[in-house]
Structure formats: C-alpha cells, structure tokens
Design an enzyme around this catalytic site. Structure first.
Site, PDB file in Angstrom:
ATOM      1  N   ARG A   1       0.823  -1.213   0.000  1.00  0.00           N
ATOM      2  CA  ARG A   1       0.000   0.000   0.000  1.00  0.00           C
ATOM      3  C   ARG A   1       0.855   1.261   0.000  1.00  0.00           C
ATOM      4  NH1 ARG A   1      -5.084  -1.071   4.139  1.00  0.00           N
ATOM      5  NH2 ARG A   1      -5.781  -3.058   3.241  1.00  0.00           N
TER       6      ARG A   1
ATOM      7  N   LYS B   1       3.161 -18.817   7.878  1.00  0.00           N
ATOM      8  CA  LYS B   1       2.387 -19.169   9.055  1.00  0.00           C
ATOM      9  C   LYS B   1       1.961 -17.878   9.756  1.00  0.00           C
ATOM     10  CE  LYS B   1       5.770 -19.697  12.811  1.00  0.00           C
ATOM     11  NZ  LYS B   1       5.065 -18.990  13.874  1.00  0.00           N
TER      12      LYS B   1
ATOM     13  N   HIS C   1       9.916 -21.925   8.099  1.00  0.00           N
ATOM     14  CA  HIS C   1      11.364 -21.757   7.913  1.00  0.00           C
ATOM     15  C   HIS C   1      12.183 -22.799   8.659  1.00  0.00           C
ATOM     16  CE1 HIS C   1      10.755 -19.476  11.700  1.00  0.00           C
ATOM     17  NE2 HIS C   1      11.989 -19.818  11.967  1.00  0.00           N
TER      18      HIS C   1
ATOM     19  N   LYS D   1      16.142 -25.283   7.530  1.00  0.00           N
ATOM     20  CA  LYS D   1      17.411 -25.344   8.244  1.00  0.00           C
ATOM     21  C   LYS D   1      18.169 -26.616   7.879  1.00  0.00           C
ATOM     22  CE  LYS D   1      15.748 -22.578  12.140  1.00  0.00           C
ATOM     23  NZ  LYS D   1      16.634 -21.437  11.924  1.00  0.00           N
TER      24      LYS D   1
ATOM     25  N   GLU E   1      14.004 -19.555  23.752  1.00  0.00           N
ATOM     26  CA  GLU E   1      14.434 -18.217  23.358  1.00  0.00           C
ATOM     27  C   GLU E   1      14.851 -17.461  24.605  1.00  0.00           C
ATOM     28  OE1 GLU E   1      12.026 -16.333  20.001  1.00  0.00           O
ATOM     29  OE2 GLU E   1      10.569 -17.657  20.927  1.00  0.00           O
TER      30      GLU E   1
ATOM     31  N   ASP F   1       2.101 -20.478  18.636  1.00  0.00           N
ATOM     32  CA  ASP F   1       3.227 -19.844  17.963  1.00  0.00           C
ATOM     33  C   ASP F   1       4.352 -20.818  17.643  1.00  0.00           C
ATOM     34  OD1 ASP F   1       4.400 -17.369  16.974  1.00  0.00           O
ATOM     35  OD2 ASP F   1       5.815 -17.514  18.626  1.00  0.00           O
TER      36      ASP F   1
ATOM     37  N   HIS G   1       6.260 -25.647  14.500  1.00  0.00           N
ATOM     38  CA  HIS G   1       7.680 -25.995  14.523  1.00  0.00           C
ATOM     39  C   HIS G   1       7.965 -27.298  15.269  1.00  0.00           C
ATOM     40  CE1 HIS G   1       8.240 -22.209  12.716  1.00  0.00           C
ATOM     41  NE2 HIS G   1       8.296 -21.473  13.798  1.00  0.00           N
TER      42      HIS G   1
END
Length: 508
Positions: free
Chosen positions: A46, A153, A183, A187, A221, A240, A245
C-alpha cells in the site's frame, strides 16, 4: 540448479519480512548464480514507493542481512535492478485489474513466459482474500506458465479456522500450487536429521521402542515478546511454536522411511505420524501439559520486565509464554515411548535441539559407579545455534578399576571448510522456484497438527482452574515441568549455547 524463468510477486513487500529475509535471500541466490537470467521481483504494497525508492530500501536490507559477507556495491546495484514495485490496495478487488496489467507488462518486458510465484508476506487476515482476487483475474490459471502461492504461518488460529483457510485456498488454487512455508524445514540441520536416521546403520536399526527410552525436543528463546506483545497475547506459545515448529520436528523424528525422497512420499509419512498422536483429552490436559508465563526478575544485574508488563499485554493475561508437554505416538515403532517437548520465552539461552535418549543397558555392571548410575547414551541433534551432532557414551577412566566417565563425540557444521550453509528462506525460495514442495507443509498435515492441540486450547479456555505457572525470566521455566518425568533418574537436558556444554558452568 537454476529454476525456470519467472516473476516473484511479494505481497507486503514494504514490510519487515521482505526487507530482512526475503530480498536478502534472493540476493544470496543471485550471488551463487541460482536465479534465472529472465527473472524479476514485483513488490506489492500500500505504501506509495517508486521503483528507485523500493530498490534503495531493499539495498539497505541486503547489505545488513544477506548471508554473504562480501557484498560489493556494484553487485548489490546489479541485483536491485531486478526489483520493481507496484502500489495498490490489496483489499479492494477492483484494483486487481490494474495489478494484472502491471504484471502482464513486466512479464512481456522480461520474457518470463507467464510463470508467477505469489508470496503472501502479509497479515494472516489477507491469506484468503488475495488468492480470491487473483483467481477472479485469472492469475491462478496455469494454461500459460506455472502459478505458485507461498503462504506464511500461522495457518489458522485453531482447527476450525485452519480448515476454513485450507478450504478458501483450495477454492482458488490447487493443492499442488500451494506452498505453506515453515522456515524450520529450511534449516540444514533439520534436513540432516533424515540423513542421520536413514543412511547410518548405527542408528537406523535402533530408532524404535526397543532401544529408545524417550525423545526430548527443546526450542528456547532468551528474549521476551518485545514489540509483539499485542499479537502474542492473542496467540501464545502453543500456537506460535508447538503446533507448527515442534510438531514438525516430532514428525521428522518419528516418521517411517519414505519410499523415495520426494515431496509426496515424505509428506505422507509426516502426516501418518501426526495421525498417530495419542489424543490428550481435555480432562487430561493438566496431567500432560504444563504452561507458564515469565515474571519479573534481575538478569545479569539488569531488571527484566515480566510478561504482563510488556507493551500490548493485558495486565491479567493468562497467555502462556512457556509450554512443556508429554505425549505418545501410538504406532508399531513408538508404542510406549514418551515424547517430551518444551518451548518458552525468556529462558537462559536460545537453543533448538532434539535429544534421543537411548535405553540404559539391561545389566548394570558398573551400577556402583556414581557417575554412571542412571546414565544412558544420548544423541543430540542441534538445530541452532552451534549447529551439529553430539553423541554421549561411557568410557573407562585411565587407572585401576572400572570407573566410567561420560564423554562426548561431536560434529559441528562449522568444521566443514569451504562449505556455505544457506539460510532457511534461501533454500525454501529456491525449492519453490524449482517446483519442489518437499520441505513445505501440506494441508492435511496442518489440520492433523491442529486436531492434536485443539483439545488443549479448549481446556485452557473452558477451565480456569488449570494453572498458569509463573517462572522468573532467565530461568528454565516452571519447576513443575520436571514432574512430567515419572521415572527416577530422568529429567530435562539443560543445554548451553555451545553444543558440547551441559550440566556445568557454560556460556548462556
């Protein structure tokens, strides 16, 4: 291998994903001469940008985020000439006629033969809208050239919305045209899991209930939600990370060998694993699933906010930032073998790894040795960081007697000299250009994964008595997660940033 000539259309091209990941990955492919000579990128958004403004912005992203360290200015300038931009309101179906004219003109100029790849780097709310309007303009039709659709996703919010999204996509494109990207599958170490399993006779015969005690998967994380608090509070760790994953890694660990290394065979085997998950009933959720939320603490002398103090997060939020789970795969290979998975934010370090815990030897000749009691062989497959493999086994210490020491045998990808490790997006973009969907999700796999986690989500929503355990930021999550292991001598592995360090002082 170069792909056929084509145009890559990036919807949401003015956003962060295109700037940080997609265009830098394309540059890496360009440097390796893996892009066809007749190729163009058409960025769509946009924001009112000219071609030059778009190219200047993307050049900065290439310089900052492309994997190749050596980026001569003239090479970057040559690459950005492939980039073009077209601004329009993607929510307004009437404006797609102008977009069709723009891409048809670019196609004629570059000579790409009507081959288009559409990448939806947009909010999930657009995943069903954009394909619908592309279909209305005939931009899905493969009569002249291939048409492929890459979808990021999340693939839905629960089972019902995942089914609705799949139905919407399949109403506009064929399943063979749809590439649902994750993703993690790009890997190198994830792909190497298949090679480790199926090409080595020291592992392949042992990869079953007869020799494996349990499987453990961790994805941690060391950061909080940052500026994603508003989004994350409506999502949580189960949606998430676990649904996509971690269950994907479980599928790769648990699958049977495919008949051939092709898209259909490999993805069939992953779906079979998902369909073999023993359901966790709503009344069992508290027994098999632990959820947590990080609370304020001091990390390295610095005060760290708790999750509820993050921007965009409700003050009484019960959204989980940590999930630990125990479950089973009810098939011939894995009957009775527990799988333990966990993920969380604000844990001590950033690590993703798979740990195969082999059964202890049946006769404990050295049971009197305190260093060996309860020990067993472990194969650690490190996804990130310090990518590699670690095998733990017992060896005799020099000297009298039979004192046994646990030792490491390890391999690091960094030890491969003159070997370039492509980024996940680089690998997956090239695969889509080649028409290879092996490392992409299929619709039935997405729905099977949601079917497994849906009862957990419903139990949390309908039963407020199920606790959300607090854990201080910078720790390994709620201590009650250890209770998932109901056998003495077994617990979580506490990994370090460095693959070979654990259980001792290490760099976090």
């Amino acid at each position: 291998m170069k792909s056929e000539k084509h145009i890559l259309v990036i919807f949401g091209a003015s956003g962060d994903l295109a700037w940080r990941k997609l265009v830098p990955a394309l540059f890496d492919l360009y440097v390796q001469k893996l892009l066809p000579a007749q190729f163009a990128v058409l960025g769509v958004g946009r924001s009112a940008l000219s071609n030059d403004e778009f190219r200047q912005k993307m050049a900065i992203g290439v310089e900052q985020f492309a994997s190749f360290k050596h980026k001569p200015r003239e090479t970057v300038d040559e690459f950005v000439k492939y980039l073009n931009y077209y601004a329009f309101d993607t929510m307004n179906g009437a404006e797609y006629a102008g977009f069709k004219q723009a891409i048809t003109l670019l196609d004629a100029q570059v000579g790409t033969g009507g081959n288009y790849i559409y990448y939806l780097a947009t909010p999930p709310s657009m995943y069903s809208i954009i394909p619908k309007f592309l279909n209305e303009q005939g931009l899905h039709d493969e009569t002249h050239g291939f048409k492929r659709l890459i979808v990021e996703k999340p693939f839905g919010y629960d089972l019902a919305t995942a089914k609705k999204l799949n139905a919407a996509l399949l109403g506009q494109f064929e399943e063979e045209q749809i590439y649902r990207i994750d993703h993690y599958l790009g890997k190198e170490t994830v792909q190497n899991l298949l090679v480790t399993r199926f090409s080595n006779t020291i592992f392949e015969p042992l990869w079953n209930r007869n020799y494996i005690h349990h499987v453990e998967i961790t994805s941690s994380e060391d950061i909080g939600v940052g500026n994603r608090g508003g989004y994350y509070d409506g999502s949580g760790a189960l949606r998430d990370m676990v649904q996509n994953h971690l269950l994907l890694l479980v599928g790769l660990v648990g699958m049977e060998p495919p008949a051939v290394m092709g898209s259909t065979s490999l993805r069939n085997e992953i779906v079979k694993v998902f369909q073999s998950f023993r359901p966790i009933r709503q009344e069992e959720v508290e027994k098999y699933v632990i959820r947590g939320q990080y609370t304020p603490s001091v990390i390295r002398g610095k005060q760290q906010k708790g999750y509820r103090q993050e921007n965009g997060v409700a003050s009484e939020s019960r959204t989980e930032t940590y999930v630990a789970m125990k479950f089973f795969i009810d098939n011939w290979r894995w009957a009775g073998v527990p799988f333990y998975i966990r993920t969380g934010k604000m844990l001590p370090t950033r690590v993703t790894e798979i740990v195969i815990h082999f059964k202890p030897t049946p006769h404990h000749l050295f049971a009197g040795n305190a260093t060996v009691a309860g020990s067993h062989n472990k194969l650690v497959i490190r996804i990130q960081p310090d990518e590699g493999l670690l095998f733990k086994f017992g060896m005799k210490e020099p000297g009298g007697g039979f004192k046994v020491q646990e030792v490491n045998m390890n391999f690091h990808y960094t030890e491969l000299r003159d070997t370039y490790l492509p980024s996940a997006y680089e690998r997956l973009l090239l695969d889509c250009m080649l028409g290879d969907s092996t490392l992409y999700h299929r619709g039935d796999a997405v729905e099977a994964a949601w079917a497994f986690v849906d009862p957990i989500l419903k139990a949390w929503k309908e039963n407020p008595e199920i606790p959300v355990h607090g854990y201080p930021a910078g720790t390994w999550g709620p201590d009650v997660a250890d209770n998932l292991f109901d056998e003495p001598g077994f617990s979580w592995r506490y990994p370090c940033r460095n693959l070979v360090d654990d259980g001792n002082y290490c760099e976090l």
